[in-house]
Design a protein around this motif. Structure first.
Motif, PDB file in Angstrom:
ATOM      1  N   ALA A 192       0.814  -1.221   0.000  1.00 19.78           N
ATOM      2  CA  ALA A 192       0.000   0.000   0.000  1.00 19.78           C
ATOM      3  C   ALA A 192       0.850   1.275   0.000  1.00 19.78           C
ATOM      4  N   PRO A 193       1.586   1.557  -1.098  1.00 22.92           N
ATOM      5  CA  PRO A 193       2.417   2.780  -1.146  1.00 22.92           C
ATOM      6  C   PRO A 193       1.577   4.052  -1.103  1.00 22.92           C
ATOM      7  N   THR A 194       2.220   5.162  -0.713  1.00 22.58           N
ATOM      8  CA  THR A 194       1.544   6.459  -0.628  1.00 22.58           C
ATOM      9  C   THR A 194       2.182   7.420  -1.641  1.00 22.58           C
ATOM     10  N   PRO A 195       1.549   8.568  -1.917  1.00 20.60           N
ATOM     11  CA  PRO A 195       2.106   9.507  -2.913  1.00 20.60           C
ATOM     12  C   PRO A 195       3.454  10.098  -2.520  1.00 20.60           C
ATOM     13  N   ASN A 196       3.869   9.960  -1.276  1.00 17.90           N
ATOM     14  CA  ASN A 196       5.151  10.535  -0.848  1.00 17.90           C
ATOM     15  C   ASN A 196       6.307   9.544  -0.920  1.00 17.90           C
ATOM     16  N   ASP A 197       6.013   8.285  -1.217  1.00  7.92           N
ATOM     17  CA  ASP A 197       7.054   7.254  -1.206  1.00  7.92           C
ATOM     18  C   ASP A 197       7.960   7.343  -2.425  1.00  7.92           C
ATOM     19  N   LYS A 198       9.180   6.829  -2.260  1.00  9.86           N
ATOM     20  CA  LYS A 198      10.067   6.588  -3.400  1.00  9.86           C
ATOM     21  C   LYS A 198      10.127   5.079  -3.585  1.00  9.86           C
ATOM     22  N   ILE A 199       9.807   4.643  -4.796  1.00  9.03           N
ATOM     23  CA  ILE A 199       9.617   3.218  -5.066  1.00  9.03           C
ATOM     24  C   ILE A 199      10.668   2.739  -6.061  1.00  9.03           C
ATOM     25  N   CYS A 200      11.268   1.593  -5.783  1.00  9.66           N
ATOM     26  CA  CYS A 200      12.330   1.086  -6.657  1.00  9.66           C
ATOM     27  C   CYS A 200      12.132  -0.395  -6.982  1.00  9.66           C
ATOM     28  N   ASP A 201      12.443  -0.743  -8.228  1.00 10.06           N
ATOM     29  CA  ASP A 201      12.573  -2.144  -8.626  1.00 10.06           C
ATOM     30  C   ASP A 201      13.953  -2.286  -9.254  1.00 10.06           C
TER      31      ASP A 201
ATOM     32  N   ILE B 104      10.008   2.009  -0.640  1.00 15.79           N
ATOM     33  CA  ILE B 104       9.361   0.767  -1.071  1.00 15.79           C
ATOM     34  C   ILE B 104      10.253   0.081  -2.107  1.00 15.79           C
ATOM     35  N   VAL B 105      10.462  -1.215  -1.942  1.00 18.93           N
ATOM     36  CA  VAL B 105      11.107  -2.009  -2.984  1.00 18.93           C
ATOM     37  C   VAL B 105      10.145  -3.124  -3.371  1.00 18.93           C
ATOM     38  N   LEU B 106       9.886  -3.222  -4.668  1.00 15.13           N
ATOM     39  CA  LEU B 106       9.043  -4.298  -5.210  1.00 15.13           C
ATOM     40  C   LEU B 106       9.846  -4.968  -6.309  1.00 15.13           C
ATOM     41  N   ALA B 107       9.983  -6.292  -6.251  1.00 16.79           N
ATOM     42  CA  ALA B 107      10.849  -6.912  -7.247  1.00 16.79           C
ATOM     43  C   ALA B 107      10.596  -8.402  -7.373  1.00 16.79           C
ATOM     44  N   ASN B 108      10.922  -8.887  -8.562  1.00 18.02           N
ATOM     45  CA  ASN B 108      10.985 -10.316  -8.840  1.00 18.02           C
ATOM     46  C   ASN B 108      12.349 -10.530  -9.469  1.00 18.02           C
ATOM     47  N   PRO B 109      13.407 -10.637  -8.637  1.00 22.31           N
ATOM     48  CA  PRO B 109      14.769 -10.661  -9.181  1.00 22.31           C
ATOM     49  C   PRO B 109      15.054 -11.951  -9.930  1.00 22.31           C
ATOM     50  N   PRO B 110      16.093 -11.975 -10.768  1.00 20.90           N
ATOM     51  CA  PRO B 110      16.418 -13.195 -11.515  1.00 20.90           C
ATOM     52  C   PRO B 110      16.775 -14.353 -10.583  1.00 20.90           C
ATOM     53  N   PHE B 111      16.234 -15.531 -10.924  1.00 22.62           N
ATOM     54  CA  PHE B 111      16.513 -16.735 -10.132  1.00 22.62           C
ATOM     55  C   PHE B 111      17.628 -17.538 -10.796  1.00 22.62           C
ATOM     56  N   THR B 112      18.207 -18.394 -10.015  1.00 26.22           N
ATOM     57  CA  THR B 112      19.136 -19.443 -10.484  1.00 26.22           C
ATOM     58  C   THR B 112      20.288 -18.905 -11.316  1.00 26.22           C
ATOM     59  N   GLY B 113      20.514 -17.634 -11.260  1.00 26.77           N
ATOM     60  CA  GLY B 113      21.654 -17.093 -11.989  1.00 26.77           C
ATOM     61  C   GLY B 113      22.851 -16.937 -11.066  1.00 26.77           C
ATOM     62  N   THR B 114      24.008 -16.877 -11.657  1.00 28.31           N
ATOM     63  CA  THR B 114      25.197 -16.579 -10.862  1.00 28.31           C
ATOM     64  C   THR B 114      25.898 -15.412 -11.517  1.00 28.31           C
TER      65      THR B 114
ATOM     66  N   CYS C 152       9.622  -3.933   1.857  1.00 30.37           N
ATOM     67  CA  CYS C 152       9.890  -4.666   0.623  1.00 30.37           C
ATOM     68  C   CYS C 152       8.900  -5.820   0.471  1.00 30.37           C
ATOM     69  N   ALA C 153       8.444  -6.035  -0.764  1.00 28.31           N
ATOM     70  CA  ALA C 153       7.730  -7.258  -1.134  1.00 28.31           C
ATOM     71  C   ALA C 153       8.455  -7.809  -2.347  1.00 28.31           C
ATOM     72  N   CYS C 154       9.024  -9.004  -2.208  1.00 30.52           N
ATOM     73  CA  CYS C 154       9.793  -9.575  -3.315  1.00 30.52           C
ATOM     74  C   CYS C 154       9.449 -11.046  -3.495  1.00 30.52           C
ATOM     75  N   ILE C 155       9.631 -11.502  -4.728  1.00 33.79           N
ATOM     76  CA  ILE C 155       9.395 -12.913  -5.026  1.00 33.79           C
ATOM     77  C   ILE C 155      10.735 -13.642  -4.971  1.00 33.79           C
ATOM     78  N   VAL C 156      10.751 -14.761  -4.269  1.00 30.87           N
ATOM     79  CA  VAL C 156      11.981 -15.570  -4.193  1.00 30.87           C
ATOM     80  C   VAL C 156      11.635 -17.023  -4.497  1.00 30.87           C
ATOM     81  N   PRO C 157      12.584 -17.783  -5.067  1.00 27.75           N
ATOM     82  CA  PRO C 157      12.337 -19.214  -5.241  1.00 27.75           C
ATOM     83  C   PRO C 157      12.332 -19.899  -3.880  1.00 27.75           C
ATOM     84  N   ASP C 158      11.629 -21.026  -3.789  1.00 27.43           N
ATOM     85  CA  ASP C 158      11.494 -21.703  -2.500  1.00 27.43           C
ATOM     86  C   ASP C 158      12.838 -22.011  -1.843  1.00 27.43           C
ATOM     87  N   GLY C 159      13.873 -22.238  -2.663  1.00 20.85           N
ATOM     88  CA  GLY C 159      15.185 -22.568  -2.112  1.00 20.85           C
ATOM     89  C   GLY C 159      15.701 -21.526  -1.137  1.00 20.85           C
TER      90      GLY C 159
END
Length: 489
Positions: free
Chosen positions: A181-190, A272-282, A319-326
């Protein structure tokens, strides 16, 4: 919301382009994006000319005022012969927009230098221009619809699954935005923004909830510095910038940054950080920023990005982020170290386990959404777990809409955690004490804490079942004898 008719028109444009020889969906999107940008420049020029005529005030010009410059405008060339259009767009307009990299231009124009005009024939180009013009003139009434149109076209990247650049489904992005639930004053990054889906969903949420009451300063903030997105793919940066521009955000901070590298030194900058970062990469160990290694010494991108989220959030940032189950149960030192950091030094609020079909058809990986607040001083008391079973779409490769959908329930329960106190670990959601998580070496997989209820099933005694089988065998024998009699054997 796009109608079926509009979707059919978009499909027609795509099939025309495919038939013309461009089969890569990413290339199709790129070429359409350039044409949309070229058209938007002419629209802006027309607005300026109209304002100038009414007010008498001289306005800056986008296109050169000579005949050659005016011929580069969409409204001037769109009705010409296809070969003339191809010549103008390929040799005049395209070089022109590639050089529009001034301080007063949009974020999109900053990423045009290495763009390539790849439409193969005059006929294909004319069909693209005619198709887009038909949509703009008759079907797209406002900027919201332009944004919807672009999002719909970007959705074709997901279904194609090209180049490993998979987008987070919009309903999952929207759920994560609504959880924070971000607000108009937030700075949001992905920091792994792809096509800027999370930033667009955030902008839609802000407009939906605060549009009527936002101040002029907040609108200025909204059009620019509120949104930041980083990626290492310039094609994605172009698509991001266009996506944001079509959602009224002309100057977002969309930049080429290898987020987990030493190149990136951003710290304590975002609310606020919202992201679905790359999985299984090195990544190359030499390039990893040292301050990320202090949290978890690893080359795994899914762990490094979570450490990055903690660094770039300001204290109190979420932060709300997606991570693999590992990430939730991995047994390496880096996995445990990162989970301990989240639980002991910050406030881990929720772990939402998602079904493995959420990213189908292009990936079947099991994932979860982590929600946490950066505190630097702990604060985790209880962690809320939710076992999502359905997201409103079938979990097979078709992903057809279905009635079952846990997302409204997730949002309702997360925003009323007081009501979760008495829930048992046999239910879809429940709270787990920090002490229990610590005792399990900071394992965050829901199966570690969820209790499965087994239903007792009563079967008949074996003697009774055998007696029934004997009866069935006698019946079968009698029928067989009867059948042989009919056949005269």
């Amino acid at each position: 919301m796009l109608t079926g008719e509009v979707r059919n028109k978009i499909y027609k444009i795509w099939t025309d382009i495919w038939a013309g020889g461009i089969s890569n969906p990413l290339t199709v999107i790129e070429q359409l994006t350039y044409l949309m940008f070229i058209r938007s420049l002419d629209e802006k020029e027309l607005e300026n000319e109209s304002f100038e005529a009414l007010s008498g005030e001289a306005m800056p010009k986008i296109f050169p005022q000579d005949e050659q410059g005016q011929n580069m405008r969409w409204s001037k060339f769109k009705t010409k012969d296809s070969r003339v259009i191809y010549e103008i767009v390929g040799t005049k307009v395209f070089p022109f927009i590639k050089e529009m990299n001034g301080a007063n231009t949009t974020a999109f124009s900053r990423y045009m230098q290495d763009a390539m005009f790849l439409v193969p024939t005059p006929q294909v180009l004319q069909k693209m221009i005619t198709g887009l013009d038909e949509l703009y003139e008759h079907d797209i009434k406002d900027l919201d619809m332009q944004g919807d149109l672009y999002e719909y076209m970007l959705g074709k990247l997901a279904s194609a699954g090209q180049n490993g650049q998979f987008r987070t489904p919009k309903h999952i992005r929207d759920m994560m935005v609504r959880l924070l639930a971000p607000t108009p004053n937030d700075k949001i990054c992905d920091p792994a923004c792809g096509t800027a889906g999370f930033l667009v969903s955030s902008s839609e949420y802000i407009r939906e909830n605060f549009e009527a009451e936002m101040t002029s300063e907040q609108w200025e903030h909204f059009a620019g510095e509120m949104f930041s997105g980083f990626d290492t793919d310039r094609t994605m940066l172009r698509l991001s910038a266009m996506n944001m521009m079509l959602h009224s955000i002309n100057q977002p901070h969309i930049d080429y940054v290898d987020s987990v590298s030493k190149q990136n030194s951003i710290a304590s900058a975002y609310d606020i950080v919202l992201a679905n970062p790359p999985f299984t990469g090195t990544v190359d160990a030499e390039s990893i920023n040292d301050n990320l290694k202090t949290v978890c010494d690893t080359k795994k991108t899914e762990l490094l990005f979570v450490a990055l989220f903690l660094r770039i959030l300001r204290k109190g940032g979420r932060c709300a982020c997606i991570v693999p189950d590992g990430v939730l149960f991995g047994s390496t030192k880096a996995h445990k170290s990162l989970r301990k950091e989240l639980v002991e030094n910050h406030q881990l609020q929720a772990v939402i386990s998602m079904p493995s079909g959420v990213f189908k058809p292009y990936a079947g990986v099991s994932t979860a959404v982590l929600i946490f607040t950066k505190t630097g001083a702990g604060g985790t008391d209880k962690v809320w777990f939710y076992d999502m079973k359905a997201d409103g779409f079938s979990l097979d490769d078709k992903r057809s809409p279905v009635e079952a959908n846990d997302i409204p329930d997730i949002l309702a329960r997360f925003h009323n955690l007081e009501g979760e106190v008495d829930r048992k670990p046999t239910e879809a959601s429940f709270l787990v004490d920090k002490a229990a998580i610590e005792a399990n070496e900071y394992d965050l997989s829901i199966n570690k804490y969820k209790e499965v209820v087994y239903e007792k099933v009563e079967y008949d005694k074996p003697e009774l079942i055998i007696s029934r089988l004997d009866g069935l065998n006698l019946d079968i024998s009698a029928k067989m004898e009867e059948l042989r009699g009919l056949l005269g054997e």
